[in-house]
Scaffold this motif. Structure first.
Motif, mmCIF file in Angstrom:
data_model
loop_
_atom_site.group_PDB
_atom_site.id
_atom_site.type_symbol
_atom_site.label_atom_id
_atom_site.label_comp_id
_atom_site.label_asym_id
_atom_site.label_seq_id
_atom_site.Cartn_x
_atom_site.Cartn_y
_atom_site.Cartn_z
ATOM 1 N N ILE A 69 29.652 58.366 -55.038
ATOM 2 C CA ILE A 69 28.263 58.403 -54.288
ATOM 3 C C ILE A 69 27.990 56.484 -53.610
ATOM 4 C CG2 ILE A 69 27.256 57.433 -56.680
ATOM 5 C CD1 ILE A 69 24.435 58.624 -56.183
ATOM 6 N N LYS A 70 27.070 57.023 -52.502
ATOM 7 C CA LYS A 70 27.120 55.965 -51.316
ATOM 8 C C LYS A 70 25.741 56.575 -50.669
ATOM 9 C CE LYS A 70 32.033 55.723 -50.478
ATOM 10 N NZ LYS A 70 33.267 56.038 -49.962
ATOM 11 N N PHE A 71 25.127 54.897 -50.657
ATOM 12 C CA PHE A 71 24.612 55.140 -49.254
ATOM 13 C C PHE A 71 25.003 55.331 -47.839
ATOM 14 C CE2 PHE A 71 21.566 53.991 -53.502
ATOM 15 C CZ PHE A 71 20.260 54.422 -53.482
ATOM 16 N N SER A 72 23.743 56.093 -47.361
ATOM 17 C CA SER A 72 23.722 54.960 -45.587
ATOM 18 C C SER A 72 23.527 53.862 -45.783
ATOM 19 C CB SER A 72 23.513 56.466 -45.182
ATOM 20 O OG SER A 72 21.764 55.943 -44.751
ATOM 21 N N ASN A 73 23.787 53.866 -43.449
ATOM 22 C CA ASN A 73 23.582 52.360 -44.144
ATOM 23 C C ASN A 73 21.487 52.002 -43.614
ATOM 24 O OD1 ASN A 73 26.222 50.659 -43.660
ATOM 25 N ND2 ASN A 73 26.081 51.522 -41.827
ATOM 26 N N ASP A 74 21.300 53.250 -43.634
ATOM 27 C CA ASP A 74 20.382 52.936 -42.949
ATOM 28 C C ASP A 74 19.838 53.419 -44.431
ATOM 29 O OD1 ASP A 74 20.429 56.267 -43.540
ATOM 30 O OD2 ASP A 74 19.505 56.538 -41.622
ATOM 31 N N GLY A 75 19.770 53.861 -45.104
ATOM 32 C CA GLY A 75 19.039 53.923 -46.824
ATOM 33 C C GLY A 75 18.424 55.548 -47.085
ATOM 34 N N LYS A 76 18.630 55.902 -45.632
ATOM 35 C CA LYS A 76 17.478 57.316 -46.349
ATOM 36 C C LYS A 76 18.878 58.586 -46.479
ATOM 37 C CE LYS A 76 14.925 56.277 -41.856
ATOM 38 N NZ LYS A 76 14.935 56.819 -39.399
ATOM 39 N N SER A 77 19.609 58.738 -47.020
ATOM 40 C CA SER A 77 20.662 59.677 -46.694
ATOM 41 C C SER A 77 21.956 58.919 -47.762
ATOM 42 C CB SER A 77 21.608 60.131 -45.770
ATOM 43 O OG SER A 77 20.965 60.574 -45.004
ATOM 44 N N MET A 78 22.581 59.624 -49.210
ATOM 45 C CA MET A 78 23.655 59.471 -49.996
ATOM 46 C C MET A 78 23.983 60.291 -49.577
ATOM 47 S SD MET A 78 21.184 58.943 -53.514
ATOM 48 C CE MET A 78 20.375 60.191 -53.728
ATOM 49 N N ALA A 92 18.103 60.612 -49.458
ATOM 50 C CA ALA A 92 17.893 59.629 -50.478
ATOM 51 C C ALA A 92 15.940 59.441 -51.397
ATOM 52 C CB ALA A 92 18.172 58.154 -49.798
ATOM 53 N N TYR A 93 15.727 59.479 -50.312
ATOM 54 C CA TYR A 93 14.005 59.963 -50.882
ATOM 55 C C TYR A 93 13.747 61.443 -52.336
ATOM 56 C CZ TYR A 93 14.169 56.450 -47.213
ATOM 57 O OH TYR A 93 14.079 55.392 -46.457
ATOM 58 N N GLY A 94 13.992 62.467 -51.658
ATOM 59 C CA GLY A 94 13.883 63.355 -52.922
ATOM 60 C C GLY A 94 14.783 64.313 -52.983
ATOM 61 N N GLY A 95 16.076 63.269 -53.030
ATOM 62 C CA GLY A 95 17.482 64.273 -53.440
ATOM 63 C C GLY A 95 17.515 66.071 -52.881
ATOM 64 N N GLU A 96 16.856 66.521 -51.846
ATOM 65 C CA GLU A 96 17.235 67.292 -50.928
ATOM 66 C C GLU A 96 18.617 67.530 -50.622
ATOM 67 O OE1 GLU A 96 14.195 65.951 -50.075
ATOM 68 O OE2 GLU A 96 12.763 67.083 -51.581
ATOM 69 N N LYS A 97 19.375 68.655 -50.660
ATOM 70 C CA LYS A 97 19.835 68.793 -49.562
ATOM 71 C C LYS A 97 20.255 68.992 -48.356
ATOM 72 C CE LYS A 97 22.541 71.160 -53.476
ATOM 73 N NZ LYS A 97 23.259 72.534 -54.118
ATOM 74 N N ALA A 98 20.913 67.943 -47.355
ATOM 75 C CA ALA A 98 20.703 67.810 -46.271
ATOM 76 C C ALA A 98 22.336 69.184 -45.892
ATOM 77 C CB ALA A 98 20.779 66.765 -45.316
ATOM 78 N N GLN A 99 22.916 69.100 -46.386
ATOM 79 C CA GLN A 99 24.446 69.603 -45.711
ATOM 80 C C GLN A 99 25.451 69.500 -47.428
ATOM 81 O OE1 GLN A 99 25.627 68.151 -42.169
ATOM 82 N NE2 GLN A 99 26.807 70.223 -42.582
ATOM 83 N N ARG A 100 26.000 70.864 -46.776
ATOM 84 C CA ARG A 100 27.156 70.877 -48.419
ATOM 85 C C ARG A 100 28.466 71.511 -47.418
ATOM 86 N NH1 ARG A 100 29.633 74.145 -50.904
ATOM 87 N NH2 ARG A 100 30.782 73.670 -53.336
ATOM 88 N N CYS A 101 29.611 70.765 -48.133
ATOM 89 C CA CYS A 101 30.630 70.850 -47.825
ATOM 90 C C CYS A 101 31.568 71.104 -48.705
ATOM 91 C CB CYS A 101 31.389 70.211 -46.503
ATOM 92 S SG CYS A 101 30.986 69.505 -45.057
#
Length: 134
Positions: A69-78, A92-101
């Motif tokens: 698990i990693k955070f993006s540099n801006d802290g908005k995504s994991m 990163a704030y609510g856990g919603e999936k932005a994308q799945r590969c």
């Protein structure tokens, strides 16, 4: 079990967790995320982790073990990678999936790794063949 140390390696505390957790700090060092078996991700305030997580969410539908698990540099995504060869980008704030590969890889391919590019716009990933010595 997850042990928390302060620099230089002085013991701070223990979080008792099931399975083999994956852990990451945000860029400011204020929040750390713990991904556990069953797809649960818990967010802790590093200054008061002993009070428990301030947020918990599930990576819905995927109960595979989280490899990293990693955070993006801006802290908005994991970014999460799993043993089922999936890569998730989460809010990163609510856990919603932005994308799945998801990848249908040969079972001999192991150790999938992924990371954000420095600008956070892309994800780079790779894996290695378990039968090749490194």
């Amino acid at each position: 079990m997850f042990v928390i140390y302060a620099h230089p390696c002085s013991f701070q505390g223990i979080l008792r967790l099931r399975g083999r957790p994956a852990v990451a700090y945000d860029q400011q060092g204020l929040v750390f995320a713990v991904a556990m078996e069953g797809g649960a991700v818990k967010l802790f305030d590093s200054r008061s982790y002993d009070k428990g997580p301030f947020d918990t969410f599930l990576v819905g539908g995927d109960t595979a073990e989280v490899c990293d698990i990693k955070f993006s540099n801006d802290g908005k995504s994991m970014l999460l990678t799993t043993t089922s060869n999936s890569i998730y980008v989460l809010d990163a704030y609510g856990g919603e999936k932005a994308q799945r590969c998801g990848f249908n890889l040969d079972p001999s391919l192991t150790a999938m790794e992924a990371t954000f590019t420095p600008d956070g716009q892309y994800v780079v990933s790779g894996w290695r063949d378990a039968h090749v010595e490194t």
